[in-house]
Write a protein that holds these residues in place. Structure first.
Motif, PDB file in Angstrom:
ATOM      1  N   SER A   5     101.215  34.608  72.583  1.00  0.00           N
ATOM      2  CA  SER A   5     102.515  34.004  72.309  1.00  0.00           C
ATOM      3  C   SER A   5     103.348  34.071  73.581  1.00  0.00           C
ATOM      4  CB  SER A   5     103.229  34.720  71.158  1.00  0.00           C
ATOM      5  OG  SER A   5     103.480  36.072  71.501  1.00  0.00           O
ATOM      6  N   ILE A   6     104.242  33.123  73.691  1.00  0.00           N
ATOM      7  CA  ILE A   6     105.193  33.113  74.811  1.00  0.00           C
ATOM      8  C   ILE A   6     106.569  33.181  74.186  1.00  0.00           C
ATOM      9  CG2 ILE A   6     106.099  31.804  76.759  1.00  0.00           C
ATOM     10  CD1 ILE A   6     103.295  30.575  77.089  1.00  0.00           C
ATOM     11  N   ARG A   7     107.283  34.253  74.481  1.00  0.00           N
ATOM     12  CA  ARG A   7     108.600  34.475  73.903  1.00  0.00           C
ATOM     13  C   ARG A   7     109.628  34.631  75.017  1.00  0.00           C
ATOM     14  NH1 ARG A   7     109.948  39.562  75.069  1.00  0.00           N
ATOM     15  NH2 ARG A   7     108.376  41.194  75.088  1.00  0.00           N
ATOM     16  N   ARG A   8     110.889  34.558  74.643  1.00  0.00           N
ATOM     17  CA  ARG A   8     111.959  34.722  75.614  1.00  0.00           C
ATOM     18  C   ARG A   8     112.012  36.164  76.122  1.00  0.00           C
ATOM     19  NH1 ARG A   8     116.115  30.766  76.365  1.00  0.00           N
ATOM     20  NH2 ARG A   8     115.093  28.808  75.847  1.00  0.00           N
ATOM     21  N   PHE A   9     112.330  36.290  77.387  1.00  0.00           N
ATOM     22  CA  PHE A   9     112.557  37.576  78.031  1.00  0.00           C
ATOM     23  C   PHE A   9     113.792  38.226  77.429  1.00  0.00           C
ATOM     24  CE2 PHE A   9     115.116  39.799  81.195  1.00  0.00           C
ATOM     25  CZ  PHE A   9     114.241  40.755  81.670  1.00  0.00           C
ATOM     26  N   GLY A  10     113.749  39.529  77.237  1.00  0.00           N
ATOM     27  CA  GLY A  10     114.903  40.287  76.773  1.00  0.00           C
ATOM     28  C   GLY A  10     115.093  41.542  77.604  1.00  0.00           C
ATOM     29  N   PRO A  11     116.243  42.191  77.494  1.00  0.00           N
ATOM     30  CA  PRO A  11     116.523  43.396  78.283  1.00  0.00           C
ATOM     31  C   PRO A  11     115.456  44.483  78.130  1.00  0.00           C
ATOM     32  CG  PRO A  11     118.500  42.680  77.124  1.00  0.00           C
ATOM     33  CD  PRO A  11     117.367  41.825  76.633  1.00  0.00           C
ATOM     34  N   GLU A  12     114.809  44.527  76.975  1.00  0.00           N
ATOM     35  CA  GLU A  12     113.771  45.539  76.746  1.00  0.00           C
ATOM     36  C   GLU A  12     112.533  45.309  77.617  1.00  0.00           C
ATOM     37  OE1 GLU A  12     112.922  42.121  73.991  1.00  0.00           O
ATOM     38  OE2 GLU A  12     114.731  43.166  74.651  1.00  0.00           O
ATOM     39  N   ASP A  13     112.430  44.135  78.243  1.00  0.00           N
ATOM     40  CA  ASP A  13     111.299  43.820  79.120  1.00  0.00           C
ATOM     41  C   ASP A  13     111.559  44.199  80.577  1.00  0.00           C
ATOM     42  OD1 ASP A  13     109.704  42.469  77.081  1.00  0.00           O
ATOM     43  OD2 ASP A  13     111.214  40.869  77.195  1.00  0.00           O
ATOM     44  N   ARG A  14     112.796  44.543  80.902  1.00  0.00           N
ATOM     45  CA  ARG A  14     113.184  44.767  82.296  1.00  0.00           C
ATOM     46  C   ARG A  14     112.296  45.773  83.013  1.00  0.00           C
ATOM     47  NH1 ARG A  14     115.002  48.292  85.806  1.00  0.00           N
ATOM     48  NH2 ARG A  14     116.535  47.677  87.364  1.00  0.00           N
ATOM     49  N   ASP A  15     112.204  46.986  82.483  1.00  0.00           N
ATOM     50  CA  ASP A  15     111.483  48.038  83.190  1.00  0.00           C
ATOM     51  C   ASP A  15     110.002  47.710  83.338  1.00  0.00           C
ATOM     52  OD1 ASP A  15     113.896  49.365  83.403  1.00  0.00           O
ATOM     53  OD2 ASP A  15     113.455  50.798  81.804  1.00  0.00           O
ATOM     54  N   TRP A  16     109.414  47.125  82.294  1.00  0.00           N
ATOM     55  CA  TRP A  16     108.009  46.728  82.398  1.00  0.00           C
ATOM     56  C   TRP A  16     107.829  45.706  83.519  1.00  0.00           C
ATOM     57  CZ3 TRP A  16     105.990  41.781  81.945  1.00  0.00           C
ATOM     58  CH2 TRP A  16     104.606  41.697  82.037  1.00  0.00           C
ATOM     59  N   LEU A  17     108.710  44.719  83.585  1.00  0.00           N
ATOM     60  CA  LEU A  17     108.566  43.651  84.563  1.00  0.00           C
ATOM     61  C   LEU A  17     108.743  44.170  85.992  1.00  0.00           C
ATOM     62  CD1 LEU A  17     107.932  40.703  84.916  1.00  0.00           C
ATOM     63  CD2 LEU A  17     110.330  40.176  84.510  1.00  0.00           C
ATOM     64  N   VAL A  18     109.714  45.035  86.202  1.00  0.00           N
ATOM     65  CA  VAL A  18     109.892  45.631  87.537  1.00  0.00           C
ATOM     66  C   VAL A  18     108.648  46.433  87.904  1.00  0.00           C
ATOM     67  CG1 VAL A  18     111.209  47.305  88.897  1.00  0.00           C
ATOM     68  CG2 VAL A  18     112.416  45.690  87.401  1.00  0.00           C
ATOM     69  N   ARG A  19     108.198  47.290  87.009  1.00  0.00           N
ATOM     70  CA  ARG A  19     107.031  48.146  87.259  1.00  0.00           C
ATOM     71  C   ARG A  19     105.779  47.310  87.516  1.00  0.00           C
ATOM     72  NH1 ARG A  19     107.757  50.915  83.117  1.00  0.00           N
ATOM     73  NH2 ARG A  19     106.391  49.770  81.715  1.00  0.00           N
ATOM     74  N   GLU A  20     105.561  46.268  86.711  1.00  0.00           N
ATOM     75  CA  GLU A  20     104.366  45.434  86.858  1.00  0.00           C
ATOM     76  C   GLU A  20     104.346  44.729  88.216  1.00  0.00           C
ATOM     77  OE1 GLU A  20     100.707  44.518  85.544  1.00  0.00           O
ATOM     78  OE2 GLU A  20     102.122  45.687  84.358  1.00  0.00           O
ATOM     79  N   HIS A  21     105.473  44.143  88.607  1.00  0.00           N
ATOM     80  CA  HIS A  21     105.559  43.503  89.928  1.00  0.00           C
ATOM     81  C   HIS A  21     105.352  44.536  91.039  1.00  0.00           C
ATOM     82  CE1 HIS A  21     107.228  39.760  88.225  1.00  0.00           C
ATOM     83  NE2 HIS A  21     106.974  39.233  89.405  1.00  0.00           N
ATOM     84  N   ARG A  22     106.105  45.611  90.991  1.00  0.00           N
ATOM     85  CA  ARG A  22     106.049  46.637  92.046  1.00  0.00           C
ATOM     86  C   ARG A  22     104.634  47.182  92.204  1.00  0.00           C
ATOM     87  NH1 ARG A  22     108.813  51.234  89.791  1.00  0.00           N
ATOM     88  NH2 ARG A  22     106.726  51.693  89.022  1.00  0.00           N
TER      89      ARG A  22
END
Length: 160
Positions: A5-22
């Motif tokens: 599924s593709i869903r909208r980004f939310g604040p709860e995704d922030r830390d995962w997204l930073v960590r995954e990129h980094r």
């Protein structure tokens, strides 16, 4: 991959997204901590001040497992900017990147943007191949020293 599924980004995704990129770019390309700081700043700015009428982010998921992201932000009244496009290693090569890119570009077009632009590095060859295959044009390329590495910065553009 099943049940994606593709869903909208939310604040709860922030830390995962930073960590995954980094972590991905440190491991794959030797990027220093400056890259994680850049990603965190982009996301924090988005969370603090994005226009939901013409800016959005998406997270691809399989159940509760996040697999990737992509964002569309306003550059000016006619141009959207693609940002934070990433797939986890196990989600690559299965067409999910094309789905995310299509979602982002479709949104930009529906918002009335005439074109899109993005910034990346030449070393992201799979992404570059996807951009070229979907009609994007490489408009500039130059050697840079970024995130502790010698890189070739690229700018791509597409008319919607």
């Amino acid at each position: 991959m099943d049940n994606i599924s593709i869903r909208r980004f939310g604040p709860e995704d922030r830390d995962w997204l930073v960590r995954e990129h980094r972590d991905h770019y440190a491991r794959a390309e030797g990027f220093d901590e400056g890259f994680g700081v850049l990603v965190a700043g982009i996301i924090d700015d988005y969370l603090a001040d994005h226009d939901p009428e013409c800016e959005a982010g998406w997270i691809a998921c399989q159940g509760d497992k996040r697999l990737g992201s992509i964002f569309c932000v306003k550059l000016d009244n006619e141009t959207a900017k693609l940002r934070l496009f990433l797939l986890t290693e196990d989600a690559r090569g299965q067409g999910l990147g094309k789905q995310l890119l299509s979602t982002c570009m479709g949104f930009a077009k529906s918002c009335g943007f005439k074109s899109m632009t993005l910034w990346t590095h030449e070393s992201h060859r799979a992404a570059g191949a996807l951009y070229a295959k979907t009609g994007w044009s490489l408009i500039s390329s130059k050697p840079v020293k970024s995130f502790g590495q010698d890189l070739v910065e690229q700018h791509w553009q597409i008319t919607l």
